[in-house]
Design a protein around this motif. Structure first.
Motif, PDB file in Angstrom:
ATOM      1  N   LYS A  13       0.811  -1.099   0.074  1.00  0.00           N
ATOM      2  CA  LYS A  13       0.074   0.009  -0.108  1.00  0.00           C
ATOM      3  C   LYS A  13       0.638   1.242  -0.057  1.00  0.00           C
ATOM      4  CE  LYS A  13      -3.512   2.312   2.747  1.00  0.00           C
ATOM      5  NZ  LYS A  13      -4.413   2.348   3.825  1.00  0.00           N
ATOM      6  N   HIS A  14       1.668   1.593   1.089  1.00  0.00           N
ATOM      7  CA  HIS A  14       2.486   2.934   1.307  1.00  0.00           C
ATOM      8  C   HIS A  14       3.550   3.023   0.056  1.00  0.00           C
ATOM      9  CE1 HIS A  14      -0.195   3.745   4.766  1.00  0.00           C
ATOM     10  NE2 HIS A  14       0.076   2.662   5.069  1.00  0.00           N
ATOM     11  N   PHE A  15       4.386   1.776   0.009  1.00  0.00           N
ATOM     12  CA  PHE A  15       5.423   1.970  -0.869  1.00  0.00           C
ATOM     13  C   PHE A  15       5.058   2.210  -2.369  1.00  0.00           C
ATOM     14  CE2 PHE A  15       9.396   0.193   1.371  1.00  0.00           C
ATOM     15  CZ  PHE A  15       9.117   0.528   2.423  1.00  0.00           C
ATOM     16  N   MET A  41      -5.664   4.476  -8.433  1.00  0.00           N
ATOM     17  CA  MET A  41      -7.226   4.303  -8.462  1.00  0.00           C
ATOM     18  C   MET A  41      -7.769   3.544  -7.332  1.00  0.00           C
ATOM     19  SD  MET A  41      -9.632   4.998 -10.520  1.00  0.00           S
ATOM     20  CE  MET A  41      -9.236   5.471 -11.965  1.00  0.00           C
ATOM     21  N   ALA A  42      -7.020   2.592  -6.880  1.00  0.00           N
ATOM     22  CA  ALA A  42      -7.607   1.933  -5.813  1.00  0.00           C
ATOM     23  C   ALA A  42      -7.743   2.992  -4.429  1.00  0.00           C
ATOM     24  CB  ALA A  42      -6.709   0.801  -5.081  1.00  0.00           C
ATOM     25  N   ALA A  43      -6.843   3.921  -4.437  1.00  0.00           N
ATOM     26  CA  ALA A  43      -6.893   4.912  -3.396  1.00  0.00           C
ATOM     27  C   ALA A  43      -7.993   5.856  -3.193  1.00  0.00           C
ATOM     28  CB  ALA A  43      -5.310   5.616  -3.536  1.00  0.00           C
ATOM     29  N   VAL A  44      -8.344   6.252  -4.394  1.00  0.00           N
ATOM     30  CA  VAL A  44      -9.635   7.247  -4.689  1.00  0.00           C
ATOM     31  C   VAL A  44     -10.811   6.413  -4.533  1.00  0.00           C
ATOM     32  CG1 VAL A  44      -8.122   8.968  -6.195  1.00  0.00           C
ATOM     33  CG2 VAL A  44      -9.887   7.083  -7.160  1.00  0.00           C
ATOM     34  N   LYS A  45     -10.870   5.055  -4.815  1.00  0.00           N
ATOM     35  CA  LYS A  45     -12.130   4.496  -4.782  1.00  0.00           C
ATOM     36  C   LYS A  45     -12.241   3.684  -3.569  1.00  0.00           C
ATOM     37  CE  LYS A  45     -14.856   2.976  -7.519  1.00  0.00           C
ATOM     38  NZ  LYS A  45     -16.019   3.569  -7.684  1.00  0.00           N
ATOM     39  N   GLY A  46     -11.087   3.686  -2.615  1.00  0.00           N
ATOM     40  CA  GLY A  46     -11.053   2.928  -1.144  1.00  0.00           C
ATOM     41  C   GLY A  46     -11.177   1.416  -1.458  1.00  0.00           C
ATOM     42  N   THR A  47     -10.500   1.112  -2.439  1.00  0.00           N
ATOM     43  CA  THR A  47     -10.654  -0.325  -2.774  1.00  0.00           C
ATOM     44  C   THR A  47      -9.852  -1.246  -1.730  1.00  0.00           C
ATOM     45  OG1 THR A  47     -10.759   0.120  -5.187  1.00  0.00           O
ATOM     46  CG2 THR A  47     -10.204  -2.115  -4.395  1.00  0.00           C
ATOM     47  N   PRO A  70      -5.482  12.239  -4.537  1.00  0.00           N
ATOM     48  CA  PRO A  70      -4.830  11.892  -3.393  1.00  0.00           C
ATOM     49  C   PRO A  70      -3.397  12.888  -3.345  1.00  0.00           C
ATOM     50  CG  PRO A  70      -5.541   9.900  -4.579  1.00  0.00           C
ATOM     51  CD  PRO A  70      -5.889  11.193  -5.540  1.00  0.00           C
ATOM     52  N   MET A  71      -2.968  12.774  -2.219  1.00  0.00           N
ATOM     53  CA  MET A  71      -1.918  13.613  -1.995  1.00  0.00           C
ATOM     54  C   MET A  71      -0.630  13.101  -2.874  1.00  0.00           C
ATOM     55  SD  MET A  71      -2.380  16.422  -0.337  1.00  0.00           S
ATOM     56  CE  MET A  71      -0.719  17.093  -0.523  1.00  0.00           C
ATOM     57  N   PHE A  72      -0.572  11.726  -2.924  1.00  0.00           N
ATOM     58  CA  PHE A  72       0.644  10.918  -3.510  1.00  0.00           C
ATOM     59  C   PHE A  72       0.682  11.148  -4.949  1.00  0.00           C
ATOM     60  CE2 PHE A  72      -2.356   7.602  -3.342  1.00  0.00           C
ATOM     61  CZ  PHE A  72      -2.428   6.927  -4.538  1.00  0.00           C
TER      62      PHE A  72
END
Length: 355
Positions: free
Chosen positions: A78-80, A151-157, A274-276
């Protein structure tokens, strides 16, 4: 009152929990980069995914991946991944992209949008569930696993729901490395045209480089510029998806307020961008200014390889081959159809670029 000592103790415990998995992921990145240096045809990121899949499916290492290393591997996945997307921006020089000319840029944008929409339609035809069609469409049309993560980050997947799309984008990108060079001469493509085709039709940046370099420096240069033109579209497409997701959640919130105020107040809206992804854009802007020395660009490329490699190893270590064969057959056929669609669209675009 919150005890600062308790906070520090909790942080130390969290670090100890994720440390084994992170250490394994970073070691896998080192092996991937070493193998890539010995066999340049093999992209380091593809090797990292394969190593992760092997680790969780081999009897000796499976227990480690599912047990003491799991928390760290999930953290890396997730984070890397997000850190790697930020550093990906350093590969983008908007000046190089504009040198393509408006016609070529417009054709590349058309390929991305048509392949994105076409893959979503294929997902519905194959009756794939949840966010899987959207993630596959994003990864295949833009820039592979990095786009899937954004995309997973903005969708909350959920993290586990990104595993199949990443595995499929890796599979099809690996097939491209072996198959597309064999088609160059039968299709009558010059090195320039082959590079443009690869850049417009292959998913991940590393896979593009591995495929295009087989036809020489001209093909490689053309492929990278066209590919990075596709990467630029990561931010607007993710931004549109984020806006749609916020609107959907706002509508759900209104319905909740009508019946359950307590549930409504707990709703959290995802960021539009997202910020990234903002970090990705800032890095691209920095590269475009020309202020960054070559050593800084090379350091950013290494940081991206380390971050994305660790993330992809973490995601690969969630792929159980038995489960994939049982549940991913339809998704695999759909992904292969999408790969054929994108390759066809890219071939048509290259023909129009060189009329």
């Amino acid at each position: 009152m919150v005890n600062p000592e308790g906070k520090r103790s909790g942080s130390r415990e969290q670090i100890l929990v994720i440390a084994p998995g992170l250490a394994v992921a970073l070691a896998a990145v080192a092996v991937s980069l070493l193998l890539h240096s010995l066999v340049p045809m093999l992209p380091a990121m593809t090797i990292a995914v394969v190593l992760g899949i092997a680790a969780v499916n081999l009897p000796g290492t499976s227990t480690l991946c599912q047990g003491p290393c799991r928390a760290g591997l999930n953290f890396a996945g997730k984070h890397f991944m997000r850190a790697g997307i930020v550093f990906l921006g350093l590969k983008l020089s908007l000046g190089d992209i504009m040198d393509l000319g408006w016609l070529s840029v417009g054709l590349v944008v058309a390929v991305v949008l048509l392949s994105f929409a076409g893959t979503l339609v294929l997902g519905k035809l194959f009756k794939l569930e949840g966010d899987t069609p959207l993630l596959i469409a994003t990864g295949f049309s833009i820039c592979g696993a990095s786009a899937i993560g954004a995309m997973a980050a903005v969708k909350g997947t959920k993290h586990e729901d990104t595993v199949l799309p990443v595995a499929l984008v890796t599979l099809c990108g690996t097939l491209a490395i072996g198959i597309l060079p064999l088609l160059m001469n039968p299709l009558g493509l010059s090195p320039l045209e082959f590079g443009q085709w690869v850049g417009a039709g292959v998913h991940d940046v590393g896979q593009v480089v591995a495929t295009a370099q087989t036809a020489g420096a001209v093909a490689l240069s053309a492929a990278v510029v066209v590919k990075l033109t596709r990467v630029v579209l990561l931010a607007p497409i993710v931004g549109v998806a984020g806006a749609i997701e916020r609107k959907r959640q706002a509508r759900a919130l209104e319905l909740q307020r009508a019946g359950n105020v307590e549930t409504a107040t707990s709703t959290r809206f995802p960021p539009v961008i997202p910020m990234f992804v903002v970090g990705f854009l800032l890095m691209a802007a920095l590269r475009t200014t020309g202020w960054l020395p070559e050593s800084g660009i090379e350091a950013g490329a290494l940081a991206q390889d380390i971050a994305l490699g660790a993330a992809l190893f973490g995601l690969g270590s969630s792929v159980r081959v038995r489960d994939l064969l049982n549940t991913g057959a339809r998704a695999t056929v759909m992904a292969l159809c999408s790969w054929l669609l994108i390759g066809t669209l890219a071939f048509g675009a290259v023909h129009l670029m060189n009329i």
